[in-house]
Scaffold this motif. Structure first.
Motif, PDB file in Angstrom:
ATOM      1  N   PHE A  94       0.988  -1.253   0.171  1.00 20.24           N
ATOM      2  CA  PHE A  94      -0.052  -0.008  -0.071  1.00 20.24           C
ATOM      3  C   PHE A  94       0.776   1.408   0.068  1.00 20.24           C
ATOM      4  N   LEU A  95       2.193   1.253   0.535  1.00 21.55           N
ATOM      5  CA  LEU A  95       2.969   2.339   0.475  1.00 21.55           C
ATOM      6  C   LEU A  95       3.567   2.640  -0.991  1.00 21.55           C
ATOM      7  N   ALA A  96       3.904   1.239  -1.685  1.00 17.02           N
ATOM      8  CA  ALA A  96       4.280   1.499  -3.008  1.00 17.02           C
ATOM      9  C   ALA A  96       3.252   1.852  -4.054  1.00 17.02           C
ATOM     10  N   ILE A  97       2.118   1.461  -3.813  1.00 17.30           N
ATOM     11  CA  ILE A  97       1.009   2.050  -4.855  1.00 17.30           C
ATOM     12  C   ILE A  97       0.720   3.553  -4.572  1.00 17.30           C
ATOM     13  N   ALA A  98       0.929   4.145  -3.373  1.00 17.64           N
ATOM     14  CA  ALA A  98       0.972   5.538  -3.043  1.00 17.64           C
ATOM     15  C   ALA A  98       1.994   6.042  -3.885  1.00 17.64           C
ATOM     16  N   GLN A  99       3.133   5.552  -3.651  1.00 19.61           N
ATOM     17  CA  GLN A  99       4.444   6.017  -4.369  1.00 19.61           C
ATOM     18  C   GLN A  99       4.308   6.131  -5.770  1.00 19.61           C
ATOM     19  N   GLY A 100       3.769   4.902  -6.400  1.00 22.31           N
ATOM     20  CA  GLY A 100       3.607   5.042  -7.862  1.00 22.31           C
ATOM     21  C   GLY A 100       2.478   5.833  -8.271  1.00 22.31           C
ATOM     22  N   ALA A 101       1.571   6.201  -7.504  1.00 22.36           N
ATOM     23  CA  ALA A 101       0.880   7.277  -7.970  1.00 22.36           C
ATOM     24  C   ALA A 101       1.619   8.703  -8.033  1.00 22.36           C
ATOM     25  N   LEU A 102       2.473   8.823  -7.309  1.00 23.95           N
ATOM     26  CA  LEU A 102       3.135  10.126  -7.273  1.00 23.95           C
ATOM     27  C   LEU A 102       4.161  10.255  -8.435  1.00 23.95           C
ATOM     28  N   LYS A 103       4.736   8.995  -8.594  1.00 22.41           N
ATOM     29  CA  LYS A 103       5.537   8.973  -9.756  1.00 22.41           C
ATOM     30  C   LYS A 103       4.989   9.078 -11.015  1.00 22.41           C
ATOM     31  N   ALA A 104       3.794   8.405 -11.152  1.00 24.37           N
ATOM     32  CA  ALA A 104       2.781   8.516 -12.241  1.00 24.37           C
ATOM     33  C   ALA A 104       2.566   9.885 -12.557  1.00 24.37           C
ATOM     34  N   ARG A 105       2.179  10.806 -11.336  1.00 18.98           N
ATOM     35  CA  ARG A 105       1.874  12.239 -11.586  1.00 18.98           C
ATOM     36  C   ARG A 105       2.898  13.070 -12.166  1.00 18.98           C
TER      37      ARG A 105
ATOM     38  N   SER B 101       1.293   2.303 -19.399  1.00 17.46           N
ATOM     39  CA  SER B 101       2.660   2.437 -19.051  1.00 17.46           C
ATOM     40  C   SER B 101       2.813   1.566 -17.872  1.00 17.46           C
ATOM     41  N   SER B 102       4.038   1.110 -17.813  1.00 15.41           N
ATOM     42  CA  SER B 102       4.186   0.086 -16.407  1.00 15.41           C
ATOM     43  C   SER B 102       5.578   0.852 -15.620  1.00 15.41           C
ATOM     44  N   MET B 103       5.638   0.445 -14.447  1.00 23.31           N
ATOM     45  CA  MET B 103       6.837   1.020 -13.578  1.00 23.31           C
ATOM     46  C   MET B 103       6.862  -0.061 -12.389  1.00 23.31           C
ATOM     47  N   GLU B 104       7.781   0.000 -11.548  1.00 26.80           N
ATOM     48  CA  GLU B 104       8.022  -0.902 -10.577  1.00 26.80           C
ATOM     49  C   GLU B 104       8.478   0.113  -9.340  1.00 26.80           C
ATOM     50  N   VAL B 105       8.042  -0.176  -8.250  1.00 28.71           N
ATOM     51  CA  VAL B 105       7.996   0.516  -6.954  1.00 28.71           C
ATOM     52  C   VAL B 105       8.420  -0.577  -5.980  1.00 28.71           C
ATOM     53  N   GLY B 106       9.635  -0.779  -5.570  1.00 29.64           N
ATOM     54  CA  GLY B 106       9.896  -1.711  -4.718  1.00 29.64           C
ATOM     55  C   GLY B 106       9.792  -3.154  -5.489  1.00 29.64           C
ATOM     56  N   SER B 107       9.252  -4.142  -4.905  1.00 30.57           N
ATOM     57  CA  SER B 107       8.972  -5.363  -5.714  1.00 30.57           C
ATOM     58  C   SER B 107       7.673  -5.345  -6.392  1.00 30.57           C
ATOM     59  N   PHE B 108       7.272  -4.551  -6.402  1.00 31.34           N
ATOM     60  CA  PHE B 108       5.578  -4.513  -6.992  1.00 31.34           C
ATOM     61  C   PHE B 108       5.826  -3.725  -8.248  1.00 31.34           C
TER      62      PHE B 108
ATOM     63  N   ILE C  99      -5.222   3.218  -7.359  1.00 34.46           N
ATOM     64  CA  ILE C  99      -5.319   4.634  -6.674  1.00 34.46           C
ATOM     65  C   ILE C  99      -5.331   5.693  -7.899  1.00 34.46           C
ATOM     66  N   GLU C 100      -6.190   6.551  -7.789  1.00 32.09           N
ATOM     67  CA  GLU C 100      -6.476   7.654  -8.953  1.00 32.09           C
ATOM     68  C   GLU C 100      -5.073   8.581  -8.904  1.00 32.09           C
ATOM     69  N   VAL C 101      -4.878   8.648 -10.060  1.00 27.59           N
ATOM     70  CA  VAL C 101      -3.793   9.581 -10.624  1.00 27.59           C
ATOM     71  C   VAL C 101      -3.944  10.930 -10.766  1.00 27.59           C
ATOM     72  N   CYS C 102      -4.981  11.045 -11.802  1.00 24.15           N
ATOM     73  CA  CYS C 102      -5.552  12.247 -12.246  1.00 24.15           C
ATOM     74  C   CYS C 102      -6.843  12.234 -12.754  1.00 24.15           C
ATOM     75  N   LYS C 103      -7.581  13.137 -12.823  1.00 18.78           N
ATOM     76  CA  LYS C 103      -8.876  13.439 -13.538  1.00 18.78           C
ATOM     77  C   LYS C 103      -8.790  13.912 -14.962  1.00 18.78           C
TER      78      LYS C 103
END
Length: 153
Positions: free
Chosen positions: A41-52, A60-67, A149-153
């Motif tokens: 859940f920390l990784a998905i929140a970080q993923g949203a920040l990176k995507a923004r 697009s795909s990305m990795e955050v930690g092992s996810f 988790i929503e990134v943008c509208k």
């Protein structure tokens, strides 16, 4: 005399079941809180920040930690979201780990008790994740669970 002892025994059983039910509810609530702090859940929140920050486009795909995560269009096609798909088995293991951490007797649960507890755990986890982390949880695909988790509208 025999009838009274049966009534007393049944009354004590009902009281114990009521108290145990309340204890189980409190334990489940605490297990949900602990699970929500896990790396996924920390990784998905970080993923949203990176995507923004990177303005990543859908697909697009990305990795955050092992996810591994995907940037996808949201359900309505109005924005983007970051999505992680995790195996139900791995998430069940995480949930049971939290239960056993809080109550050692969880190790001795039979399959029926385990299934009932997990069913209630999932009902509690989804709203908790959305309320505190804006992460949506849904079943599927297949034997997996999707977190988004929503990134943008």
């Amino acid at each position: 005399m025999w009838d009274i002892s049966i009534l007393i025994h049944n009354a004590l059983y009902d009281i114990e079941r009521h108290i145990r039910g309340r204890d189980m509810q409190e334990m489940r609530k605490r297990a949900v809180q602990l699970a929500a702090r896990e790396e996924i859940f920390l990784a998905i929140a970080q993923g949203a920040l990176k995507a923004r920050a990177r303005r990543l486009a859908p697909e697009s795909s990305m990795e955050v930690g092992s996810f591994k995560m995907m940037v996808v269009e949201d359900e309505n096609g109005e924005g983007c979201a970051v999505q992680v798909i995790e195996s139900r088995r791995r998430m069940e293991d995480l949930a049971m780990e939290k239960a056993q951490c809080l109550d050692k007797s969880a190790e001795d649960w039979n399959e029926h008790e385990r299934r009932m507890w997990l069913e209630a755990f999932w009902r509690d986890l989804g709203p908790y994740l959305y309320k505190w982390k804006q992460i949506r949880m849904r079943p599927g695909p297949g034997e997996s669970i999707t977190f988004e988790i929503e990134v943008c509208k």
